[in-house]
Structures are given as structure tokens and as C-alpha cells.
Design an enzyme around this catalytic site. Sequence first.
Site, short mmCIF file in Angstrom:
data_model
loop_
_atom_site.label_atom_id
_atom_site.label_comp_id
_atom_site.label_asym_id
_atom_site.label_seq_id
_atom_site.Cartn_x
_atom_site.Cartn_y
_atom_site.Cartn_z
N HIS A 72 0.97 -1.20 0.14
CA HIS A 72 0.19 0.11 0.23
C HIS A 72 0.70 1.21 -0.17
O HIS A 72 1.66 1.44 0.95
CB HIS A 72 -1.04 -0.03 1.19
CG HIS A 72 -2.13 -0.73 0.99
ND1 HIS A 72 -3.33 -0.57 1.64
CD2 HIS A 72 -2.44 -1.99 0.36
CE1 HIS A 72 -4.38 -1.44 1.22
NE2 HIS A 72 -3.70 -2.21 0.55
N TYR A 200 -9.17 6.00 7.45
CA TYR A 200 -9.38 6.27 8.73
C TYR A 200 -10.35 7.28 8.82
O TYR A 200 -10.09 8.45 8.32
CB TYR A 200 -7.94 6.67 9.57
CG TYR A 200 -7.07 5.52 9.78
CD1 TYR A 200 -6.28 5.15 8.72
CD2 TYR A 200 -6.85 4.98 10.92
CE1 TYR A 200 -5.26 3.96 8.92
CE2 TYR A 200 -5.72 3.70 11.16
CZ TYR A 200 -5.02 3.71 9.93
OH TYR A 200 -4.05 2.64 10.14
N PRO A 292 -4.54 0.62 18.64
CA PRO A 292 -4.50 0.17 17.48
C PRO A 292 -4.40 1.09 16.32
O PRO A 292 -4.24 0.62 15.23
CB PRO A 292 -5.41 -1.06 17.28
CG PRO A 292 -6.74 -0.24 18.21
CD PRO A 292 -6.21 0.26 19.29
N LYS A 296 0.80 0.10 15.28
CA LYS A 296 2.02 -0.28 15.81
C LYS A 296 2.12 -1.62 16.78
O LYS A 296 3.60 -1.96 16.79
CB LYS A 296 2.40 0.99 16.51
CG LYS A 296 2.59 2.24 15.71
CD LYS A 296 3.57 2.26 14.61
CE LYS A 296 3.57 3.29 13.62
NZ LYS A 296 4.14 3.03 12.38
N TYR A 383 3.89 6.82 10.47
CA TYR A 383 2.89 5.48 9.84
C TYR A 383 3.76 4.57 9.17
O TYR A 383 3.69 3.49 9.63
CB TYR A 383 1.74 6.14 8.97
CG TYR A 383 0.71 5.20 8.61
CD1 TYR A 383 0.70 4.15 7.86
CD2 TYR A 383 -0.31 5.03 9.77
CE1 TYR A 383 -0.33 3.16 7.29
CE2 TYR A 383 -1.33 4.13 9.26
CZ TYR A 383 -1.22 3.27 8.53
OH TYR A 383 -2.28 2.25 8.36
#
Length: 390
Positions: A72, A200, A292, A296, A383
Site C-alpha cells: 500500500h 481512517y 491500534p 504499531k 505511519y
Amino acid sequence: MRTQVAIVGAGPAGLLLGALLHRAGVANVIVEQRSADYVLGRIRAGVLEQVTVDLLHEAGVASRLQAEGLPHDGFELSFGAERLRIDLRALTGRRVTVYGQTEVTRDLMAHRAAAGLATVYEAEQVQPQGWDGDRPRLTWRQGGAEQRLDADFIAGCDGFHGVCRATLPAAALRTFEKVYPFGWLGVLADTPPVNHELIYGRSERGFTLASMRSATRSRYYLQCPLDDRPEAWSDEAFWAELARRLPPDAAAQLVTGASIEKSIAPLRSFVAEPMRFGRLFLAGDAAHIVPPTGAKGLNLAAADVGLLARALAEHYGGSDAGIDHYSARALARVWKAERFSWWFTSLMHRFPDTGEFGARLQRAEFDYLCGSTAAQTALAENYVGLPLGA
Ligand code: APR
Ligand code: PHB
């Protein structure tokens, strides 16, 4: 029995540590309290940082990941109907890989079995002993008999509720914790994802995450009250709430179906310091927990055991510099991931106690992200995962 490194726990941390140590020629035995099936049944997330992918390659456990993992190059944030894509590749030159962490555990278990490495499952009353001297050992009971494993070192990879951290004298440990006032209701379904990348979302009704395991298997999460229960949610109720919270153009792509898994997880930030006590080392959830939101959990565990495996191999090569610096180096990276996970959680969830002022601050942060490459780069760097030594 005797070995060089006794590992408590056959979750991702323990299994990856065992594979990396084996690769480095360091003998190890894993002692796990549950069955392999139970460990595989644990619900886990689905995003791997490049550091984790590289460690799995180093351990020789990445062939299925290479074949089935989904690279991704970005993900999206949404606030109401507005969507912002964070272009990980363009901003950092790196990407993440979507691959079920349960599959990582499965691959590590298969690799360990094929290598003929010793793993004791269903061990009862496991006790680490002698770690503050030069004769560390594990004892446990199995089949009604006392068992004992002598080792040079003990690795506590036994998760948040494990025995290793609990066995340490309280005065030797400093812990830091933050509990969030909500949980995540998660659903797995054999339906195509609403989007080819993760979304998100922050809606007036709360947080959503639209994720996936493959092009035909979706993973969704809804922010829910701490006292909520999975059985209180029919599939229909879940899909209807998800559709209300997703950005409208993503909701229009939603394919519903029967849930194959439905569960609620609480959100917590936790760190125990230090991560070394004599000949006992803590790694993974045994030492730290993150919400979550930033994906990580497993990635931090992998980074810990990447550092620990190299440190232990160096010890057998004649240098104790690695084990002497393990705790400080691991914690430096852990705290940066704790900060990011807390920041991302604070940005994307509805906090009733911060009222309208808090909601306006979240909106302002999103607007700033929309207009700032620097802000997007900072988000993207965290990220995709900071370098192992960071
Ligand atoms: N004796 C032996 N084994 C134990 C004991 C004990 N007293 N207590 C716990 N265990 C085992 C558990 O049964 C579990 O299989 O230790 C293992 C710990 O595994 P995890 O809890 O998965 O922790 P870790 O390996 O650190 O994985 C970290 O992976 O998928 C992610 O989000 C997940 O953050 C988590 C991460
Ligand atoms: C998941 O797919 O389960 C997942 C992905 C990203 C997260 C958390 C969970 O941040």
C-alpha cells in the site's frame, strides 16, 4: 533441558525472536502456556511496516508474505464527507504491506516446526527464575510433572498479561499508562473492501476504520462505548452504523455480508521501563501497549526482537554492547510510536469530555494536514515506521 535463550510466549514476538536467533546460530526454546490453535485464534491487525517485512525476510519467513501481501503506497483520512489521501510513497519513499498478522504468526509457527525447533505448548505455571544471577531458568508443569529449562538468557515475550513483567520486583519497574474512554468494535467479512486503501474516518458519530485482508475480505472497526458488547450488534446494525459514519462516496461502495468475526477491543497506551533486568529481557506487548490506531502493536514487537536478536548474537560473538544498550534503544523507538499512536487516536476519535472545543481542535488539525506537506510528511514518516535505530 538446557538452551542458550529461553523464550516465554509463542506470539509474534517470541516466534520472530526464535527465528532470528536460529538464523544467527543461537539455540532457543519457546515455552507457551496456550495451544498453538489458541495463539492462532487471537484477533490481530493487518498492517506491516517495512522494518517488520525486512525482519521477516531476514528470518527466512517471508515467502507467503511476498506472494500474498498487499503493498500500500498510501491511506486516507476522512472528516465527515472530506477525504485526504496521505501519499506514503511520495512523502517518504516507503510503503506499508497489508497482510493479516495472524498469517504472520502462522508463517512463523510453520517455519519453526519445519526447522525442528523446540516449542513447548500448554505449559502450566511457567516461572522465570535466576534471571538476576548467572543461572537463569524456566520452570513449569506439564502432564503433572515439574519441568525445567536452564538457559543463558530469558526473553519475556509473554504479552501484556504475561508472567515475566509480573515477576519483577515492583521497585525495579516504572510503568506509564493511559486508558482511552472507548473501544473498537471490529467485524471481519468476506466482502470486497469499500476502497483499495485504508480509510481512517472521523464522523460526528465517532471513529471508523475501513481496512482489509485481501481484495475479497474486509475488516471494519467502529468506535464504541467501553461497556458495549459484540452480541449487542446484529450484522445489520453494524453495517447501518458503518454506512452512517463512512464518507458518503465510500458508503456508496459498501458491500455488506455475514460477519465471520465480531469483537470489541479496549484501547490503552502502556510502557514498562526498563526492558532488561539482568539476564531477563522484555519484548513486545510484555513491555508496551499502543492503541491500534497507528497499527504499531506487532510492528513495535518486531522492532524489539530485531534489536534483541542482534544483541544476543553479538554476546555470543564476544560483545555485550548490544545487550547493555537494548533497553535504551528499544524504549527510544517505543516512546516515539506511543506518541504517534496517542496523537493519531486523539485526532480521529470522538471524546465526549473535550466537548465542542476539542472537536474544533480536531477539525483544525485535519484542515492543517490538508494544506501542509510538512504535516502530511510527519504523519507519513510515523505511519510507515521510523528506522530501526530511531
Ligand atoms: N507463560 C507462557 N506463555 C505465556 C504466559 C505465561 N505465563 N503468559 C502469556 N503467554 C503467552 C500468550 O499465551 C501469548 O501466546 O505469550 C504470548 C504473547 O503473545 P502476544 O500477546 O501476541 O504478544 P506479542 O507476541 O508481544 O505480540 C505483540 O502482536 O498482533 C499484534 O496487536 C498484537 O500488539 C500485539 C503484538
Ligand atoms: C486491521 O486491518 O486490522 C487494522 C489496520 C490498521 C490499523 C488497525 C487495524 O491501524
